[in-house]
Scaffold this active site. Structure first.
Site, mmCIF file in Angstrom:
data_model
loop_
_atom_site.group_PDB
_atom_site.id
_atom_site.type_symbol
_atom_site.label_atom_id
_atom_site.label_comp_id
_atom_site.label_asym_id
_atom_site.label_seq_id
_atom_site.Cartn_x
_atom_site.Cartn_y
_atom_site.Cartn_z
ATOM 1 N N GLU A 157 -7.254 -11.035 -67.895
ATOM 2 C CA GLU A 157 -8.723 -10.896 -67.850
ATOM 3 C C GLU A 157 -9.137 -9.433 -67.655
ATOM 4 O O GLU A 157 -9.854 -9.101 -66.710
ATOM 5 C CB GLU A 157 -9.302 -11.720 -66.693
ATOM 6 C CG GLU A 157 -9.014 -13.207 -66.737
ATOM 7 C CD GLU A 157 -9.487 -13.930 -65.465
ATOM 8 O OE1 GLU A 157 -9.871 -13.264 -64.483
ATOM 9 O OE2 GLU A 157 -9.469 -15.166 -65.466
ATOM 10 N N CYS A 213 -35.533 7.569 -54.973
ATOM 11 C CA CYS A 213 -35.738 7.981 -53.577
ATOM 12 C C CYS A 213 -34.740 7.273 -52.654
ATOM 13 O O CYS A 213 -35.082 6.369 -51.894
ATOM 14 C CB CYS A 213 -37.176 7.747 -53.135
ATOM 15 S SG CYS A 213 -37.933 6.325 -53.854
ATOM 16 N N GLU A 214 -33.499 7.658 -52.797
ATOM 17 C CA GLU A 214 -32.386 7.191 -51.960
ATOM 18 C C GLU A 214 -31.424 8.372 -51.875
ATOM 19 O O GLU A 214 -31.068 8.944 -52.909
ATOM 20 C CB GLU A 214 -31.608 6.047 -52.631
ATOM 21 C CG GLU A 214 -32.379 4.803 -52.919
ATOM 22 C CD GLU A 214 -32.367 3.799 -51.779
ATOM 23 O OE1 GLU A 214 -31.529 3.932 -50.875
ATOM 24 O OE2 GLU A 214 -33.218 2.898 -51.819
HETATM 25 N N1 LLP Z 1 -11.305 -11.389 -63.443
HETATM 26 C C1 LLP Z 1 -11.993 -11.605 -62.315
HETATM 27 C C2 LLP Z 1 -11.927 -12.918 -61.672
HETATM 28 C C3 LLP Z 1 -12.782 -10.579 -61.768
HETATM 29 O O1 LLP Z 1 -13.464 -10.797 -60.646
HETATM 30 C C4 LLP Z 1 -12.827 -9.317 -62.409
HETATM 31 C C5 LLP Z 1 -13.644 -8.233 -61.871
HETATM 32 C C6 LLP Z 1 -12.094 -9.146 -63.592
HETATM 33 C C7 LLP Z 1 -11.333 -10.198 -64.081
HETATM 34 C C8 LLP Z 1 -12.080 -7.852 -64.347
HETATM 35 O O2 LLP Z 1 -11.498 -6.859 -63.594
HETATM 36 P P1 LLP Z 1 -11.216 -5.414 -64.246
HETATM 37 O O3 LLP Z 1 -10.129 -5.572 -65.263
HETATM 38 O O4 LLP Z 1 -12.469 -4.938 -64.852
HETATM 39 O O5 LLP Z 1 -10.785 -4.606 -63.086
HETATM 40 N N2 LLP Z 1 -18.403 -3.273 -60.149
HETATM 41 C C9 LLP Z 1 -17.064 -2.808 -59.822
HETATM 42 C C10 LLP Z 1 -16.002 -3.700 -60.372
HETATM 43 C C11 LLP Z 1 -16.118 -5.133 -59.946
HETATM 44 C C12 LLP Z 1 -15.052 -6.011 -60.552
HETATM 45 C C13 LLP Z 1 -15.319 -7.439 -60.291
HETATM 46 N N3 LLP Z 1 -14.362 -8.357 -60.833
HETATM 47 C C14 LLP Z 1 -16.915 -1.368 -60.273
HETATM 48 O O6 LLP Z 1 -17.856 -0.798 -60.813
HETATM 49 O O7 LLP Z 1 -15.857 -0.774 -60.067
#
Ligand code: LLP
Length: 424
Positions: free
Chosen positions: A284, A354-355
């Site tokens: 994923e 404004c933060e």
């Molecule tokens: N699968 C699940 C169950 C997840 O919760 C996530 C990401 C992924 C796959 C994908 O993960 P990746 O390959 O993108 O690391 N907003 C944060 C990242 C939050 C990720 C949440 N879950 C940031 O900007 O770093």
């Protein structure tokens, strides 16, 4: 792919400086900003394809399917592009499932993950027949069973386990520790499966783990895969006819251009464990595919020079367009769009909100900058536009996709009328 030994230095480099300024796969970033206005997200189709294929090829020797994590960037054109490459989808909400369907994914190509699924979301996922629902708790499994039985259907489910492994990432994006809200403790999982064996409405098709995001070392990923395989083998010996292992996402990218692990290291580390299971693997990935493909392009609207020498460049983009630095203190490379010469100085690059946390970089060495200059904030293709907000009544920026020397607007800029249409 630029490599350094076996380590990946930059997976893909779609943004490059030319004599006439920054270009995205040969397309002038300044020309895009001129036509679309700023702030604007610019993505490279080539970089998305390259990053997807790098993961696909790294796992070529093992039966696998990639379910791109839509949460990283689910703009329709990007979701479609990934579908055309052969990707499937990982959706984290009813909204992301709906987007996946609109982008042309079939229900059996969608896995549905997420803490706190509502009864409506679960019922709909069952009704359309998603590939797997990754359940977060024993209680959720029971609710899925009841909702499926009420529809006279069988839901394909995997339980998400929490292996108590530190992903070594920022605490806000680490999910595999016991103290995190995600999944069920690994040691409880076997009993949860066994207690629900044969329950009407449930069909256990797999096991799931995701220990966090922006993981930059192999060890936690390997340990999580090992733990999941051990569970799968135990369940197999209990008579469960599992069909897959889902090892989640999490592979990081080199935001700071330092050599780090890439898809090949990841695959080499986990495949030996996967082989013990004899089961196909579901991946994923989100960030590793989308982040390097995008840049947020903004214009400098003010420059402050204090007597003590402190320099501020105030952009027309802020935490409303790119929340990562404010939320995680995350690092993003910032480059001037027009070629700039002169002595580099330490700049604070900030947004207009404004933060005080609305800061993209502190004391960043940059050449002389001035009001009106364009800058590009790199590696923002994942968790950039998707995390945007209307705080301060700011409007979501447009998104542009560059493909084979041409660019198209894949999302127009939001208007105030779009926002106010919801209000009385
Ligand atoms: N699968 C699940 C169950 C997840 O919760 C996530 C990401 C992924 C796959 C994908 O993960 P990746 O390959 O993108 O690391 N907003 C944060 C990242 C939050 C990720 C949440 N879950 C940031 O900007 O770093």
């Amino acid at each position: 792919m630029i490599t350094c030994g076996t380590l990946v230095l930059q997976p893909v480099q779609p943004f490059h400086s030319t004599d006439s300024g920054l270009a995205c796969d040969g397309v002038s970033v300044a020309a895009v900003a001129e036509a679309e206005g700023t702030p604007v997200y610019v993505y490279s189709a080539c970089a998305l394809r390259t990053a997807y294929r790098a993961i696909d090829e790294a796992f070529a020797s093992y039966p696998h399917v990639i379910h791109y994590a839509l949460k990283a960037n689910s703009t329709l054109a990007i979701a479609r592009l990934l579908r055309e490459l052969g990707s499937r989808a990982d959706a984290n909400s009813g909204g992301e499932i709906a987007v996946a369907l609109r982008a042309g994914f079939t229900p059996d190509q969608i896995v549905f993950t997420g803490v706190g699924k509502t009864p409506d979301e679960i019922a709909r996922a069952i009704a359309i027949g998603v590939a797997t629902i990754n359940a977060e708790s024993a209680g959720e499994l029971d609710r899925i069973a009841a909702l499926a039985a009420a529809q006279g259907r069988e839901a394909r489910v995997a339980l998400r386990v929490n292996p108590d492994i530190d992903a070594g990432s920022h605490p806000h994006i680490s999910t595999g520790l016991r103290s995190n809200k995600f999944g069920v403790p690994l040691e409880d999982a076997r009993a949860i499966y066994c207690e629900r064996r044969g329950l009407t409405g449930l069909r256990f098709t797999g096991v799931h783990v995701h220990i966090g995001s922006q993981i930059t070392t192999i060890e936690p990923l390997k340990r999580a895969a090992d733990a999941l395989v051990s569970l799968a083998l135990a369940l197999k010996s209990d008579g469960f006819a599992l069909e897959h292992l889902d090892i989640g996402g999490g592979l990081g990218i080199p935001y700071e251009s330092r050599p780090m692990i890439g898809p090949a290291d990841y695959a080499a580390a986990v495949i030996p464990a996967l082989e013990r299971s004899g089961l196909p693997v579901v991946l994923e990935p989100g960030r590793a595919i989308a982040a390097p493909a995008g840049a947020l392009v903004a214009r400098i609207v003010d420059v402050k020079r204090y007597v003590d020498g402190r320099l501020f460049a105030v952009l027309d983009a802020g935490m409303t367009e790119l929340m990562r630095p404010a939320l995680y203190g995350s690092f993003h490379r910032i480059v001037p769009v027009a070629p700039r010469s002169g002595v580099e100085q330490p700049w604070d690059v900030v947004g207009p909100i404004c933060e005080s946390s609305d800061v993209f970089a502190i004391q960043r060495m940059l050449p002389p900058l001035d009001v009106g200059d364009l800058v590009a904030i790199l590696d923002t293709g994942a968790y950039g536009a998707v995390m945007g907000s209307n705080y301060n009544r700011r409007l979501l920026p447009p998104e542009v996709l560059v493909d084979q020397g041409r660019w198209t607007t894949i999302r127009r800029r939001q208007t105030l009328d779009d926002v106010l249409a919801l209000e009385t």
